[in-house]
Design a protein around this motif. Structure first.
Motif, PDB file in Angstrom:
ATOM      1  N   PRO A   1      47.666 -82.271  70.733  1.00  0.00           N
ATOM      2  CA  PRO A   1      47.255 -80.925  70.308  1.00  0.00           C
ATOM      3  C   PRO A   1      48.381 -80.088  69.708  1.00  0.00           C
ATOM      4  CG  PRO A   1      47.363 -81.079  72.697  1.00  0.00           C
ATOM      5  CD  PRO A   1      47.509 -82.462  72.185  1.00  0.00           C
ATOM      6  N   LEU A   2      49.631 -80.393  70.038  1.00  0.00           N
ATOM      7  CA  LEU A   2      50.756 -79.650  69.466  1.00  0.00           C
ATOM      8  C   LEU A   2      51.566 -80.503  68.501  1.00  0.00           C
ATOM      9  CD1 LEU A   2      52.094 -77.585  72.504  1.00  0.00           C
ATOM     10  CD2 LEU A   2      50.439 -76.922  70.759  1.00  0.00           C
ATOM     11  N   GLY A   3      51.026 -81.634  68.098  1.00  0.00           N
ATOM     12  CA  GLY A   3      51.731 -82.490  67.159  1.00  0.00           C
ATOM     13  C   GLY A   3      52.904 -83.192  67.806  1.00  0.00           C
ATOM     14  N   GLY A   4      53.895 -83.546  67.000  1.00  0.00           N
ATOM     15  CA  GLY A   4      55.056 -84.268  67.494  1.00  0.00           C
ATOM     16  C   GLY A   4      56.335 -83.700  66.925  1.00  0.00           C
ATOM     17  N   ASP A   5      57.475 -84.163  67.468  1.00  0.00           N
ATOM     18  CA  ASP A   5      58.760 -83.702  66.961  1.00  0.00           C
ATOM     19  C   ASP A   5      59.200 -84.579  65.790  1.00  0.00           C
ATOM     20  OD1 ASP A   5      59.525 -86.046  68.157  1.00  0.00           O
ATOM     21  OD2 ASP A   5      60.809 -85.132  69.669  1.00  0.00           O
ATOM     22  N   SER A   6      60.461 -84.500  65.431  1.00  0.00           N
ATOM     23  CA  SER A   6      60.925 -85.171  64.219  1.00  0.00           C
ATOM     24  C   SER A   6      60.875 -86.692  64.319  1.00  0.00           C
ATOM     25  CB  SER A   6      62.356 -84.731  63.893  1.00  0.00           C
ATOM     26  OG  SER A   6      63.228 -85.018  64.976  1.00  0.00           O
ATOM     27  N   ILE A   7      60.835 -87.249  65.538  1.00  0.00           N
ATOM     28  CA  ILE A   7      60.753 -88.704  65.668  1.00  0.00           C
ATOM     29  C   ILE A   7      59.445 -89.143  66.311  1.00  0.00           C
ATOM     30  CG2 ILE A   7      63.249 -89.002  65.747  1.00  0.00           C
ATOM     31  CD1 ILE A   7      63.092 -89.257  68.742  1.00  0.00           C
ATOM     32  N   GLY A   8      58.463 -88.261  66.353  1.00  0.00           N
ATOM     33  CA  GLY A   8      57.126 -88.644  66.771  1.00  0.00           C
ATOM     34  C   GLY A   8      56.850 -88.585  68.259  1.00  0.00           C
ATOM     35  N   ARG A   9      57.649 -87.882  69.035  1.00  0.00           N
ATOM     36  CA  ARG A   9      57.355 -87.727  70.460  1.00  0.00           C
ATOM     37  C   ARG A   9      56.396 -86.555  70.650  1.00  0.00           C
ATOM     38  NH1 ARG A   9      63.634 -87.797  72.210  1.00  0.00           N
ATOM     39  NH2 ARG A   9      63.525 -86.139  70.652  1.00  0.00           N
TER      40      ARG A   9
END
Length: 305
Positions: A84-92
């Motif tokens: 629901p909040l997406g991911g960070d720069s490496i997909g976590r």
């Protein structure tokens, strides 16, 4: 066999009963004044929720804090139900990282004042109660430590010890003992010549017993209030060090490090990467500040809001 043959159960003395009732009445008055402060109750609710998230992060978080899915890297919030909040720069998963960040922040926020106030208690109590050469040495140490900028000293120590949760706690603790030492010293100075301390000294009580059982309970209120206010300062300090990239190391989640990483990316597009952890840091500091204000008012009924 007569009734006189049975031993009479010992009864509490009127003095002990009166003392127990008075103590419970004082605690009850403090609790009632705290509850009447709506901001203090709000702050306690915020802190309780954060503590719940930190303790049960392994159960609440939908993923592990170091699991990466490159398909959601830098995605905007509400991309799907699974993230629901997406991911960070490496997909976590970002929601997972925020939940685990509460554990890191509260661990640092509670550990740093605990160690700092332990040092301050030892030094301040020794200086305030014993005085003389010990007081002179402690005051000189406080003056020397005050002359050194705490942030620069923390940066210097972290450059030597390296990053990590344990090192951050250690560095912040040994740079935060100055104010607790001053507080405890002033409290012991004000109480060491009181009548009840003189009476305890007259009946042969040791210095350790007088300090622990007679002076410390009377100095507990300002000590507890100062401890509460020190928690958000430690959280903010950890966030600042992690923002600079020398605090918490990967893959441990930290709100300060998440803010730094979010600003490092294209913040105009992926604004949520820096916004959400910033709001959580602010909310945490606000919650503990409200609790500290509530405790200050509860322990001091003459203080007006």
């Amino acid at each position: 066999m007569s009734q006189d043959d049975f031993p009479t159960p010992p009864s509490a003395s009127p003095v002990s009963l009166e003392s127990d009732i008075r103590e419970r009445s004082v605690i009850g008055d403090i609790a009632r004044r705290f509850v009447r402060n709506r901001l203090a109750v709000l702050g306690l609710t915020i802190v309780s929720v954060l503590v719940f998230l930190a303790v049960f992060a392994d159960i609440i978080a939908p993923y592990r804090y170091d699991d990466a899915d490159f398909k959601i890297a830098n995605e905007l919030p509400f991309v799907d139900a699974a993230h629901p909040l997406g991911g960070d720069s490496i997909g976590r998963d970002y929601l997972t990282r925020l939940i685990y960040g509460a554990r890191t922040s509260l661990l640092v926020g509670l550990s740093v004042p605990l160690f700092a106030f332990s040092i301050g208690m030892l030094l301040g109590a020794s200086a305030g109660y014993l005085g003389g050469p010990i007081d002179f040495v402690v005051l000189r140490l406080v003056e020397i430590a005050t002359a050194i900028p705490q942030l620069l000293f923390a940066l210097f120590l972290l450059s030597i010890t390296g990053s990590g949760v344990g090192n951050v706690i250690f560095v912040l603790a040994i740079t935060a003992w100055i104010e607790p030492t001053r507080l405890i010293r002033s409290q012991f100075l004000s109480y060491r010549e009181r009548e009840f301390v003189t009476a305890a000294r007259g009946i042969g009580a040791s210095n350790v017993r007088i300090a622990i059982t007679h002076i410390l309970p009377n100095a507990l209120a300002p000590f507890l209030i100062s401890f509460t206010f020190a928690i958000p300062l430690a959280i903010f300090a950890e966030a600042g060090l992690s923002f600079l990239g020398i605090g918490i190391t990967e893959p441990t989640a930290s709100w300060g490090k998440m803010v730094g990483a979010g600003i490092g990316t294209s913040i105009r597009v992926y604004y949520h990467l820096a916004l959400f952890p910033t709001l959580l840091v602010a909310l945490t500091m606000l919650g503990f500040s409200f609790v500290g204000d509530g405790l200050q008012e509860a322990f001091d009924p003459t203080r007006t809001r």
